[in-house]
Design a protein around this motif. Sequence first.
Motif, PDB file in Angstrom:
ATOM      1  N   ILE A  63      14.688  -5.231  23.922  1.00 44.62           N
ATOM      2  CA  ILE A  63      14.856  -6.538  23.258  1.00 44.62           C
ATOM      3  C   ILE A  63      14.255  -6.479  21.858  1.00 44.62           C
ATOM      4  O   ILE A  63      14.895  -6.868  20.875  1.00 44.62           O
ATOM      5  CB  ILE A  63      14.218  -7.671  24.087  1.00 44.62           C
ATOM      6  N   LYS A  64      13.019  -5.994  21.755  1.00 41.01           N
ATOM      7  CA  LYS A  64      12.358  -5.929  20.451  1.00 41.01           C
ATOM      8  C   LYS A  64      13.111  -5.017  19.489  1.00 41.01           C
ATOM      9  O   LYS A  64      13.304  -5.360  18.316  1.00 41.01           O
ATOM     10  CB  LYS A  64      10.901  -5.474  20.611  1.00 41.01           C
ATOM     11  N   ALA A  65      13.560  -3.856  19.967  1.00 35.46           N
ATOM     12  CA  ALA A  65      14.280  -2.919  19.100  1.00 35.46           C
ATOM     13  C   ALA A  65      15.609  -3.517  18.631  1.00 35.46           C
ATOM     14  O   ALA A  65      15.977  -3.393  17.459  1.00 35.46           O
ATOM     15  CB  ALA A  65      14.525  -1.605  19.841  1.00 35.46           C
ATOM     16  N   GLN A  66      16.308  -4.181  19.513  1.00 30.27           N
ATOM     17  CA  GLN A  66      17.593  -4.773  19.142  1.00 30.27           C
ATOM     18  C   GLN A  66      17.405  -5.964  18.198  1.00 30.27           C
ATOM     19  O   GLN A  66      18.202  -6.154  17.277  1.00 30.27           O
ATOM     20  CB  GLN A  66      18.369  -5.165  20.397  1.00 30.27           C
ATOM     21  N   LEU A  67      16.356  -6.738  18.416  1.00 31.12           N
ATOM     22  CA  LEU A  67      16.060  -7.839  17.479  1.00 31.12           C
ATOM     23  C   LEU A  67      15.742  -7.279  16.096  1.00 31.12           C
ATOM     24  O   LEU A  67      16.194  -7.811  15.086  1.00 31.12           O
ATOM     25  CB  LEU A  67      14.873  -8.672  17.980  1.00 31.12           C
ATOM     26  N   ASP A  68      14.977  -6.219  16.067  1.00 29.40           N
ATOM     27  CA  ASP A  68      14.567  -5.606  14.795  1.00 29.40           C
ATOM     28  C   ASP A  68      15.756  -5.069  13.999  1.00 29.40           C
ATOM     29  O   ASP A  68      15.692  -4.982  12.780  1.00 29.40           O
ATOM     30  CB  ASP A  68      13.558  -4.484  15.071  1.00 29.40           C
ATOM     31  N   ARG A  69      16.843  -4.725  14.692  1.00 29.98           N
ATOM     32  CA  ARG A  69      18.030  -4.197  14.014  1.00 29.98           C
ATOM     33  C   ARG A  69      18.951  -5.282  13.461  1.00 29.98           C
ATOM     34  O   ARG A  69      19.849  -4.973  12.681  1.00 29.98           O
ATOM     35  CB  ARG A  69      18.819  -3.307  14.966  1.00 29.98           C
ATOM     36  N   LEU A  70      18.772  -6.531  13.881  1.00 30.05           N
ATOM     37  CA  LEU A  70      19.621  -7.599  13.346  1.00 30.05           C
ATOM     38  C   LEU A  70      19.350  -7.769  11.856  1.00 30.05           C
ATOM     39  O   LEU A  70      18.200  -7.758  11.418  1.00 30.05           O
ATOM     40  CB  LEU A  70      19.371  -8.926  14.076  1.00 30.05           C
ATOM     41  N   VAL A  71      20.386  -7.943  11.060  1.00 35.33           N
ATOM     42  CA  VAL A  71      20.266  -7.976   9.598  1.00 35.33           C
ATOM     43  C   VAL A  71      19.331  -9.056   9.067  1.00 35.33           C
ATOM     44  O   VAL A  71      18.504  -8.765   8.216  1.00 35.33           O
ATOM     45  CB  VAL A  71      21.664  -8.080   8.937  1.00 35.33           C
ATOM     46  N   PRO A  72      19.401 -10.302   9.529  1.00 35.66           N
ATOM     47  CA  PRO A  72      18.532 -11.307   8.911  1.00 35.66           C
ATOM     48  C   PRO A  72      17.089 -11.296   9.416  1.00 35.66           C
ATOM     49  O   PRO A  72      16.288 -12.135   9.028  1.00 35.66           O
ATOM     50  CB  PRO A  72      19.216 -12.622   9.274  1.00 35.66           C
ATOM     51  N   VAL A  73      16.736 -10.349  10.279  1.00 37.09           N
ATOM     52  CA  VAL A  73      15.383 -10.290  10.852  1.00 37.09           C
ATOM     53  C   VAL A  73      14.458  -9.529   9.909  1.00 37.09           C
ATOM     54  O   VAL A  73      14.745  -8.412   9.497  1.00 37.09           O
ATOM     55  CB  VAL A  73      15.398  -9.628  12.248  1.00 37.09           C
ATOM     56  N   HIS A  74      13.328 -10.157   9.561  1.00 39.39           N
ATOM     57  CA  HIS A  74      12.320  -9.516   8.712  1.00 39.39           C
ATOM     58  C   HIS A  74      11.261  -8.792   9.531  1.00 39.39           C
ATOM     59  O   HIS A  74      10.788  -7.729   9.140  1.00 39.39           O
ATOM     60  CB  HIS A  74      11.626 -10.557   7.823  1.00 39.39           C
ATOM     61  N   ARG A  75      10.850  -9.412  10.664  1.00 44.55           N
ATOM     62  CA  ARG A  75       9.762  -8.818  11.442  1.00 44.55           C
ATOM     63  C   ARG A  75       9.834  -9.301  12.880  1.00 44.55           C
ATOM     64  O   ARG A  75      10.170 -10.450  13.137  1.00 44.55           O
ATOM     65  CB  ARG A  75       8.419  -9.214  10.820  1.00 44.55           C
ATOM     66  N   VAL A  76       9.494  -8.419  13.809  1.00 48.34           N
ATOM     67  CA  VAL A  76       9.428  -8.739  15.231  1.00 48.34           C
ATOM     68  C   VAL A  76       8.029  -8.387  15.709  1.00 48.34           C
ATOM     69  O   VAL A  76       7.530  -7.299  15.422  1.00 48.34           O
ATOM     70  CB  VAL A  76      10.479  -7.932  16.037  1.00 48.34           C
ATOM     71  N   SER A  77       7.408  -9.317  16.427  1.00 47.90           N
ATOM     72  CA  SER A  77       6.043  -9.094  16.894  1.00 47.90           C
ATOM     73  C   SER A  77       5.920  -9.541  18.347  1.00 47.90           C
ATOM     74  O   SER A  77       6.229 -10.688  18.677  1.00 47.90           O
ATOM     75  CB  SER A  77       5.068  -9.889  16.009  1.00 47.90           C
ATOM     76  N   ASP A  78       5.464  -8.641  19.211  1.00 46.39           N
ATOM     77  CA  ASP A  78       5.210  -8.976  20.618  1.00 46.39           C
ATOM     78  C   ASP A  78       3.754  -9.435  20.711  1.00 46.39           C
ATOM     79  O   ASP A  78       2.843  -8.618  20.815  1.00 46.39           O
ATOM     80  CB  ASP A  78       5.474  -7.757  21.502  1.00 46.39           C
ATOM     81  N   LEU A  79       3.557 -10.732  20.658  1.00 46.96           N
ATOM     82  CA  LEU A  79       2.205 -11.282  20.634  1.00 46.96           C
ATOM     83  C   LEU A  79       1.419 -10.961  21.899  1.00 46.96           C
ATOM     84  O   LEU A  79       0.193 -10.861  21.857  1.00 46.96           O
ATOM     85  CB  LEU A  79       2.250 -12.788  20.411  1.00 46.96           C
ATOM     86  N   THR A  80       2.109 -10.766  23.008  1.00 52.33           N
ATOM     87  CA  THR A  80       1.405 -10.464  24.257  1.00 52.33           C
ATOM     88  C   THR A  80       0.760  -9.080  24.236  1.00 52.33           C
ATOM     89  O   THR A  80      -0.184  -8.839  24.973  1.00 52.33           O
ATOM     90  CB  THR A  80       2.348 -10.584  25.479  1.00 52.33           C
ATOM     91  N   LEU A  81       1.271  -8.176  23.394  1.00 46.20           N
ATOM     92  CA  LEU A  81       0.697  -6.828  23.312  1.00 46.20           C
ATOM     93  C   LEU A  81      -0.215  -6.632  22.109  1.00 46.20           C
ATOM     94  O   LEU A  81      -1.035  -5.721  22.099  1.00 46.20           O
ATOM     95  CB  LEU A  81       1.813  -5.776  23.234  1.00 46.20           C
ATOM     96  N   GLU A  82      -0.059  -7.462  21.090  1.00 45.26           N
ATOM     97  CA  GLU A  82      -0.753  -7.216  19.828  1.00 45.26           C
ATOM     98  C   GLU A  82      -2.124  -7.868  19.737  1.00 45.26           C
ATOM     99  O   GLU A  82      -2.686  -7.970  18.662  1.00 45.26           O
ATOM    100  CB  GLU A  82       0.139  -7.658  18.670  1.00 45.26           C
ATOM    101  N   GLY A  83      -2.662  -8.307  20.845  1.00 45.83           N
ATOM    102  CA  GLY A  83      -4.000  -8.863  20.836  1.00 45.83           C
ATOM    103  C   GLY A  83      -4.020 -10.335  21.207  1.00 45.83           C
ATOM    104  O   GLY A  83      -3.012 -10.911  21.603  1.00 45.83           O
TER     105      GLY A  83
END
Length: 167
Positions: A63-83
């Motif tokens: 999901i995160k990788a596919q979201l990151d590949r969408l053209v209008p997406v600037h940044r994807v962050s999984d808040l549950t893993l990032e602290g």
Amino acid sequence: MQRSATIAVLVENEAGVLARVIGLFSGRGYNIDSLTVAPVDEAGKLSRITVVTSGTEMVIEQIKAQLDRLVPVHRVSDLTLEGPHLTRELALIKVTGRGEHRVEALRLADAFRARVVDATTESFVFEMTGNAEKIEAFLALMRPLGLAEVSRTGAVAIARGSSALAA
């Protein structure tokens, strides 16, 4: 093993972006447990989408990788893993009833820090913010007292500390 993920996505604020993000989920059979979106910069050019979903670790990574590949997406962050992060929802809760049920509903609302935003002789509308578990606990207590209607936002989340989701 399934896990829940709160994913923050910074995107261009333009027509069709939300539809593309939702299409990514529906096209692959991924479930969305909660979804919120709103502009987040002064110029109104960026929006933040917060999606709560669940799946195996591999599915979440896809999901995160596919979201990151969408053209209008600037940044994807999984808040549950990032602290550490904060998650809140807003709920408007209508409770109808008379007599002791009204008194008990007000007492419980006070204990849960829910605000009365509308009152008639036969009903109250409470406004409540908190995590999903707190809202669910309040709703469970209101059901026998005359819970009539609920309107809820999806989850909004933000990282604690100095880290920020930026373009």
